[in-house]
Design a protein around this motif. Structure first.
Motif, mmCIF file in Angstrom:
data_model
loop_
_atom_site.group_PDB
_atom_site.id
_atom_site.type_symbol
_atom_site.label_atom_id
_atom_site.label_comp_id
_atom_site.label_asym_id
_atom_site.label_seq_id
_atom_site.Cartn_x
_atom_site.Cartn_y
_atom_site.Cartn_z
ATOM 1 N N MET A 1 10.764 1.788 0.149
ATOM 2 C CA MET A 1 9.229 2.029 0.627
ATOM 3 C C MET A 1 8.740 0.474 0.403
ATOM 4 S SD MET A 1 6.568 3.875 1.325
ATOM 5 C CE MET A 1 6.089 2.445 2.527
ATOM 6 N N ALA A 2 9.111 -0.480 -0.514
ATOM 7 C CA ALA A 2 8.728 -1.804 -0.586
ATOM 8 C C ALA A 2 9.254 -2.473 0.502
ATOM 9 C CB ALA A 2 9.045 -2.356 -1.879
ATOM 10 N N ALA B 1 0.793 -1.230 0.139
ATOM 11 C CA ALA B 1 0.100 -0.029 -0.018
ATOM 12 C C ALA B 1 0.694 1.180 -0.079
ATOM 13 C CB ALA B 1 -0.921 -0.040 1.241
ATOM 14 N N GLY B 2 1.803 1.146 0.828
ATOM 15 C CA GLY B 2 2.889 2.395 0.753
ATOM 16 C C GLY B 2 3.481 2.671 -0.617
ATOM 17 N N THR C 1 9.747 7.272 4.276
ATOM 18 C CA THR C 1 8.897 6.135 3.736
ATOM 19 C C THR C 1 7.695 5.824 4.650
ATOM 20 O OG1 THR C 1 10.342 4.785 4.625
ATOM 21 C CG2 THR C 1 10.582 5.018 2.199
ATOM 22 N N ASP C 2 7.929 6.152 5.914
ATOM 23 C CA ASP C 2 6.974 6.094 7.145
ATOM 24 C C ASP C 2 5.633 6.878 6.803
ATOM 25 O OD1 ASP C 2 8.941 8.043 7.844
ATOM 26 O OD2 ASP C 2 7.992 7.806 9.935
ATOM 27 N N ALA C 3 6.108 8.248 6.270
ATOM 28 C CA ALA C 3 4.910 9.167 5.965
ATOM 29 C C ALA C 3 4.103 8.678 4.815
ATOM 30 C CB ALA C 3 5.738 10.449 5.750
ATOM 31 N N PHE C 4 4.595 7.995 3.812
ATOM 32 C CA PHE C 4 3.795 7.348 2.634
ATOM 33 C C PHE C 4 2.858 6.237 3.067
ATOM 34 C CE2 PHE C 4 7.095 9.966 0.595
ATOM 35 C CZ PHE C 4 6.105 10.349 -0.474
ATOM 36 N N ARG C 5 3.540 5.521 4.071
ATOM 37 C CA ARG C 5 2.858 4.173 4.584
ATOM 38 C C ARG C 5 1.644 4.763 5.295
ATOM 39 N NH1 ARG C 5 2.049 -1.369 3.945
ATOM 40 N NH2 ARG C 5 0.123 -1.534 5.291
#
Length: 259
Positions: free
Chosen positions: A112-113, A58-59, A164-168
């Motif tokens: 991100m993955a 999802a992220g 990346t945590d912000a995108f998730r």
């Protein structure tokens, strides 16, 4: 091999192949010829793999945006599923994004993955018990110096150069897509499961140093000495108590081992 198994294997190889002649059991009819009918199976197989990957990443979908569909199509074509369970097909996606052109030009996608996959595997990890404050309070005072904490096996720490945590988080909350940020130094991101919920948060530098030492099996005395290097001896114990309380509340600690 039985005739049914032979037919299944022939059909499997035909579906996985990019181009091949249809096996004998796929025949022409008034609606479509054999090649067209086989292509329906090939197309449906790839769609199902892609749909399963969308759930797991999802992220990455939030970060990649309009390129996400193309990214998954390229991965599915390059990495056919090798496991009977479709859930494990995404294990190679972070590595694929790290080396495959043009995705390797954007290392934030591979990062991100990795976060998405860490969350997915944490969710599927085996159940483990965890202790609370009252349990740890039962340790005799004289034993604390040599005590070693045992942490949950589903716990993972990722070094992240991007936010990346912000995108998730945006994907989890159906929020707006954030702007990409790159940090001057990697930041450590903790991923773990508590009950049926998977959690993630950034670690402070001193917390990561102490948690990493605990993961390596260092004694409680060594953990406190590490904190003393950050905060001085006077403040180290108060910080250690605060970290222990936080870890216990988050269910990170499975138990302890005494010398």
């Amino acid at each position: 091999m039985s005739s049914l198994q032979a037919i299944q294997q022939q059909m499997l190889q035909a579906v996985l192949a990019e181009k091949s002649r249809p096996p004998q059991m796929v025949r022409d009819d008034a609606i479509a010829d054999a090649s067209s009918r086989l292509e329906v199976y090939r197309h449906g197989y790839r769609i199902r793999l892609r749909d399963a990957l969308k759930v797991e990443f999802a992220g990455l979908q939030c970060m990649a945006g309009a390129r996400f569909e193309s990214l998954l199509d390229k991965y599915v074509a390059a990495h056919p599923s090798e496991h009977y369970n479709i859930r494990w097909h995404g294990s190679g996606l972070p590595g694929f994004l790290a080396y495959a052109h043009p995705w390797r030009e954007k290392p934030q996608l591979a990062e991100m993955a990795k976060l998405d996959w860490a969350m997915s595997t944490a969710f599927d990890a085996a159940d483990e018990s965890h202790i609370g404050v009252a349990d740890l309070a039962a340790v005799p005072p004289a034993s604390w110096a040599g005590l070693r904490l045992t942490l949950q096996h589903n716990l993972q720490v990722l070094a992240c150069v991007y936010n990346t945590d912000a995108f998730r988080r945006a994907a989890d909350r159906n929020g707006r897509r954030p702007h990409l940020r790159r940090y001057a130094q990697p930041r450590q991101l903790l991923v773990w499961r508590l009950g049926t919920g998977v959690h993630y948060r950034r670690l402070d530098d001193d917390e990561w140093q102490v948690l990493g030492a605990a993961i390596q099996g260092e004694t409680f005395a060594s953990l406190c000495a590490s904190l003393a290097g950050h905060h001085g001896e006077a403040a180290a114990m108060a910080r250690m108590v605060a970290l222990l309380t936080r870890w216990l509340g988050a269910g990170l600690i499975h138990g302890w081992v005494l010398p």
